[in-house]
Design a protein around this motif. Structure first.
Motif, PDB file in Angstrom:
ATOM      1  N   THR A 180      -3.259  13.246   9.443  1.00  0.00           N
ATOM      2  CA  THR A 180      -4.574  13.201   8.803  1.00  0.00           C
ATOM      3  C   THR A 180      -4.427  12.722   7.373  1.00  0.00           C
ATOM      4  O   THR A 180      -3.795  13.374   6.540  1.00  0.00           O
ATOM      5  N   LEU A 181      -5.030  11.591   7.044  1.00  0.00           N
ATOM      6  CA  LEU A 181      -4.926  11.010   5.708  1.00  0.00           C
ATOM      7  C   LEU A 181      -5.872  11.730   4.751  1.00  0.00           C
ATOM      8  O   LEU A 181      -7.076  11.795   5.002  1.00  0.00           O
ATOM      9  N   ILE A 182      -5.328  12.268   3.663  1.00  0.00           N
ATOM     10  CA  ILE A 182      -6.173  12.979   2.692  1.00  0.00           C
ATOM     11  C   ILE A 182      -6.288  12.234   1.361  1.00  0.00           C
ATOM     12  O   ILE A 182      -7.146  12.572   0.541  1.00  0.00           O
ATOM     13  N   ILE A 192       4.008  12.716   1.829  1.00  0.00           N
ATOM     14  CA  ILE A 192       3.591  11.761   0.807  1.00  0.00           C
ATOM     15  C   ILE A 192       4.400  10.483   0.993  1.00  0.00           C
ATOM     16  O   ILE A 192       5.635  10.515   0.939  1.00  0.00           O
ATOM     17  N   SER A 193       3.707   9.377   1.230  1.00  0.00           N
ATOM     18  CA  SER A 193       4.360   8.075   1.393  1.00  0.00           C
ATOM     19  C   SER A 193       4.104   7.238   0.150  1.00  0.00           C
ATOM     20  O   SER A 193       2.952   7.143  -0.313  1.00  0.00           O
ATOM     21  N   LEU A 194       5.149   6.628  -0.384  1.00  0.00           N
ATOM     22  CA  LEU A 194       5.065   5.900  -1.651  1.00  0.00           C
ATOM     23  C   LEU A 194       5.673   4.508  -1.509  1.00  0.00           C
ATOM     24  O   LEU A 194       6.609   4.301  -0.740  1.00  0.00           O
ATOM     25  N   GLY A 195       5.157   3.569  -2.305  1.00  0.00           N
ATOM     26  CA  GLY A 195       5.736   2.235  -2.346  1.00  0.00           C
ATOM     27  C   GLY A 195       5.664   1.672  -3.754  1.00  0.00           C
ATOM     28  O   GLY A 195       4.722   1.957  -4.504  1.00  0.00           O
ATOM     29  N   ASP A 196       6.681   0.889  -4.146  1.00  0.00           N
ATOM     30  CA  ASP A 196       6.654   0.259  -5.461  1.00  0.00           C
ATOM     31  C   ASP A 196       6.440  -1.246  -5.313  1.00  0.00           C
ATOM     32  O   ASP A 196       6.341  -1.775  -4.199  1.00  0.00           O
ATOM     33  N   PHE A 197       6.387  -1.953  -6.433  1.00  0.00           N
ATOM     34  CA  PHE A 197       6.069  -3.378  -6.404  1.00  0.00           C
ATOM     35  C   PHE A 197       7.255  -4.256  -6.020  1.00  0.00           C
ATOM     36  O   PHE A 197       7.102  -5.457  -5.849  1.00  0.00           O
ATOM     37  N   SER A 198       8.424  -3.662  -5.846  1.00  0.00           N
ATOM     38  CA  SER A 198       9.565  -4.425  -5.357  1.00  0.00           C
ATOM     39  C   SER A 198       9.608  -4.460  -3.839  1.00  0.00           C
ATOM     40  O   SER A 198      10.429  -5.159  -3.245  1.00  0.00           O
ATOM     41  N   GLY A 199       8.745  -3.656  -3.205  1.00  0.00           N
ATOM     42  CA  GLY A 199       8.735  -3.565  -1.753  1.00  0.00           C
ATOM     43  C   GLY A 199       9.463  -2.353  -1.215  1.00  0.00           C
ATOM     44  O   GLY A 199       9.472  -2.114   0.000  1.00  0.00           O
ATOM     45  N   ALA A 200      10.069  -1.557  -2.089  1.00  0.00           N
ATOM     46  CA  ALA A 200      10.774  -0.350  -1.658  1.00  0.00           C
ATOM     47  C   ALA A 200       9.768   0.755  -1.324  1.00  0.00           C
ATOM     48  O   ALA A 200       8.677   0.814  -1.905  1.00  0.00           O
ATOM     49  N   ASN A 246       1.364  12.656 -10.658  1.00  0.00           N
ATOM     50  CA  ASN A 246      -0.078  12.435 -10.733  1.00  0.00           C
ATOM     51  C   ASN A 246      -0.427  11.224  -9.870  1.00  0.00           C
ATOM     52  O   ASN A 246      -0.565  10.109 -10.361  1.00  0.00           O
ATOM     53  N   LEU A 247      -0.579  11.439  -8.578  1.00  0.00           N
ATOM     54  CA  LEU A 247      -0.859  10.324  -7.678  1.00  0.00           C
ATOM     55  C   LEU A 247      -2.308   9.846  -7.753  1.00  0.00           C
ATOM     56  O   LEU A 247      -2.636   8.815  -7.180  1.00  0.00           O
ATOM     57  N   ASN A 248      -3.153  10.575  -8.479  1.00  0.00           N
ATOM     58  CA  ASN A 248      -4.540  10.146  -8.668  1.00  0.00           C
ATOM     59  C   ASN A 248      -4.759   9.451 -10.006  1.00  0.00           C
ATOM     60  O   ASN A 248      -5.898   9.235 -10.421  1.00  0.00           O
ATOM     61  N   GLY A 249      -3.692   9.097 -10.691  1.00  0.00           N
ATOM     62  CA  GLY A 249      -3.819   8.384 -11.958  1.00  0.00           C
ATOM     63  C   GLY A 249      -4.324   6.969 -11.777  1.00  0.00           C
ATOM     64  O   GLY A 249      -4.510   6.481 -10.652  1.00  0.00           O
ATOM     65  N   ALA A 250      -4.539   6.280 -12.878  1.00  0.00           N
ATOM     66  CA  ALA A 250      -5.063   4.913 -12.843  1.00  0.00           C
ATOM     67  C   ALA A 250      -4.052   3.964 -12.202  1.00  0.00           C
ATOM     68  O   ALA A 250      -2.847   4.053 -12.481  1.00  0.00           O
ATOM     69  N   LEU A 258       8.016   6.395 -15.211  1.00  0.00           N
ATOM     70  CA  LEU A 258       7.215   5.553 -16.105  1.00  0.00           C
ATOM     71  C   LEU A 258       6.786   4.242 -15.443  1.00  0.00           C
ATOM     72  O   LEU A 258       6.510   3.261 -16.111  1.00  0.00           O
ATOM     73  N   GLU A 259       6.728   4.256 -14.129  1.00  0.00           N
ATOM     74  CA  GLU A 259       6.361   3.058 -13.380  1.00  0.00           C
ATOM     75  C   GLU A 259       5.208   3.390 -12.445  1.00  0.00           C
ATOM     76  O   GLU A 259       5.321   4.276 -11.592  1.00  0.00           O
ATOM     77  N   SER A 260       4.077   2.707 -12.615  1.00  0.00           N
ATOM     78  CA  SER A 260       2.937   2.932 -11.737  1.00  0.00           C
ATOM     79  C   SER A 260       3.237   2.355 -10.358  1.00  0.00           C
ATOM     80  O   SER A 260       3.654   1.199 -10.228  1.00  0.00           O
ATOM     81  N   LEU A 261       3.024   3.145  -9.319  1.00  0.00           N
ATOM     82  CA  LEU A 261       3.384   2.745  -7.973  1.00  0.00           C
ATOM     83  C   LEU A 261       2.357   1.791  -7.371  1.00  0.00           C
ATOM     84  O   LEU A 261       1.186   1.782  -7.756  1.00  0.00           O
ATOM     85  N   LYS A 262       2.816   1.021  -6.402  1.00  0.00           N
ATOM     86  CA  LYS A 262       1.920   0.093  -5.711  1.00  0.00           C
ATOM     87  C   LYS A 262       0.958   0.845  -4.802  1.00  0.00           C
ATOM     88  O   LYS A 262      -0.207   0.483  -4.681  1.00  0.00           O
ATOM     89  N   PHE A 263       1.462   1.901  -4.146  1.00  0.00           N
ATOM     90  CA  PHE A 263       0.566   2.689  -3.304  1.00  0.00           C
ATOM     91  C   PHE A 263       1.082   4.110  -3.145  1.00  0.00           C
ATOM     92  O   PHE A 263       2.274   4.393  -3.277  1.00  0.00           O
ATOM     93  N   SER A 264       0.153   4.991  -2.886  1.00  0.00           N
ATOM     94  CA  SER A 264       0.470   6.359  -2.465  1.00  0.00           C
ATOM     95  C   SER A 264      -0.464   6.721  -1.323  1.00  0.00           C
ATOM     96  O   SER A 264      -1.633   6.329  -1.306  1.00  0.00           O
ATOM     97  N   GLU A 265       0.065   7.467  -0.369  1.00  0.00           N
ATOM     98  CA  GLU A 265      -0.713   7.990   0.749  1.00  0.00           C
ATOM     99  C   GLU A 265      -0.262   9.420   0.995  1.00  0.00           C
ATOM    100  O   GLU A 265       0.933   9.709   1.011  1.00  0.00           O
ATOM    101  N   MET A 266      -1.227  10.318   1.175  1.00  0.00           N
ATOM    102  CA  MET A 266      -0.934  11.725   1.411  1.00  0.00           C
ATOM    103  C   MET A 266      -1.495  12.120   2.769  1.00  0.00           C
ATOM    104  O   MET A 266      -2.677  11.889   3.050  1.00  0.00           O
TER     105      MET A 266
END
Length: 266
Positions: free
Chosen positions: A73-75, A126-134, A224-228, A250-258
């Protein structure tokens, strides 16, 4: 049929249709949660479903991610694609906002209901991704949030994964530990900022005001996954950003999913 009678006929049909739609019943709940829907039908596909968690009298739509192994269930989803602003009020965080097929926050009252079902314990993924594709993940084997009376207090235990436990922050700095923190928004805050939070001479009354988001802050913690959301290459060193610093500091992530993943208690 004369033009006047035709007009009356069309008006009646339109009025009847509108009345029928407005009185149509809400969709029938298809399960307690996405895991339950998958348990009932292993061939269920990803998409929007209506759920009615155990011990609750209300139902609501959710996005379910289905796989051959179960239903999640995606929250929360935050990836910048809808340019959704997560700097919202308490009421908006309680009820939820955004688009279930895109960026959204499901709502604290809904998350609370799903995490307090009899004989259906749940974990947080919690699934995370950065701008390098990792990509990386953090999983908490036991997850609940309190009710409105105790400000949706966070309980996330039994960490595992590849992204690190950013809720814990630095073990040497107690104010970084967000475990057991209450939820806060700019208009209804319950953190430990005490009008002394800030990165410069400018001080803020709450962590939510400082980091422009609703979250389980301490004073103020690091995650803080709800940041800008910030696009690359301008995604470094912001005050408010999609933050999970135990993986990318100090790096804003490309995506977060909870996601919430439920199981049937034996």
């Amino acid at each position: 049929m004369g033009s006047i009678n035709l007009f009356r006929y069309l008006f009646f049909i339109s009025f009847y249709c509108l009345q029928t739609i407005s009185k149509a019943p809400s969709p029938v709940a298809q399960g307690y949660d996405c895991s339950d829907i998958w348990e009932r039908n292993n061939a269920a596909t990803s998409g929007i479903y209506t759920i009615n968690p155990r011990n609750t009298t209300f139902r609501f739509p959710v996005y379910c991610k289905m796989s051959k192994n179960g239903g999640w269930t995606l929250i929360q989803k935050h990836n910048g694609e809808d340019a959704l602003d997560f700097f919202k009020t308490w009421a908006q965080y309680v009820n939820g906002f955004g688009n279930l097929l895109g960026e959204h926050w499901l709502g604290l009252k809904h998350i609370n209901a799903m995490t307090h079902q009899t004989d259906r314990p749940c974990k947080l993924r919690i699934s995370l991704g950065d701008f390098s594709g990792a990509e990386a993940y953090a999983e908490y084997g036991s997850f609940t949030i309190g009710n409105a009376n105790n400000f949706y207090k966070l309980s996330a235990k039994n960490y595992s994964g590849t992204a690190g436990d950013a809720f814990l922050g630095s073990a040497k700095i107690p104010r970084h530990n967000q475990h057991g923190s209450y939820f806060s928004t700019w208009d209804n805050y319950h953190d430990k900022c005490n009008q002394r939070c800030g990165l410069t001479d400018i001080k803020f009354q709450s962590c939510s005001q400082l980091y422009e988001a609703g979250w389980w802050f301490n004073a103020c913690g690091l995650a803080n996954l709800n940041g800008a959301w910030h696009a690359a290459p301008e995604h470094l060193y912001w005050r408010s950003y999609v933050s999970w610093p135990s993986w990318r500091n100090l790096e804003s992530l490309k995506f977060s999913e909870m996601y919430l993943i439920h199981s049937q208690k034996n």
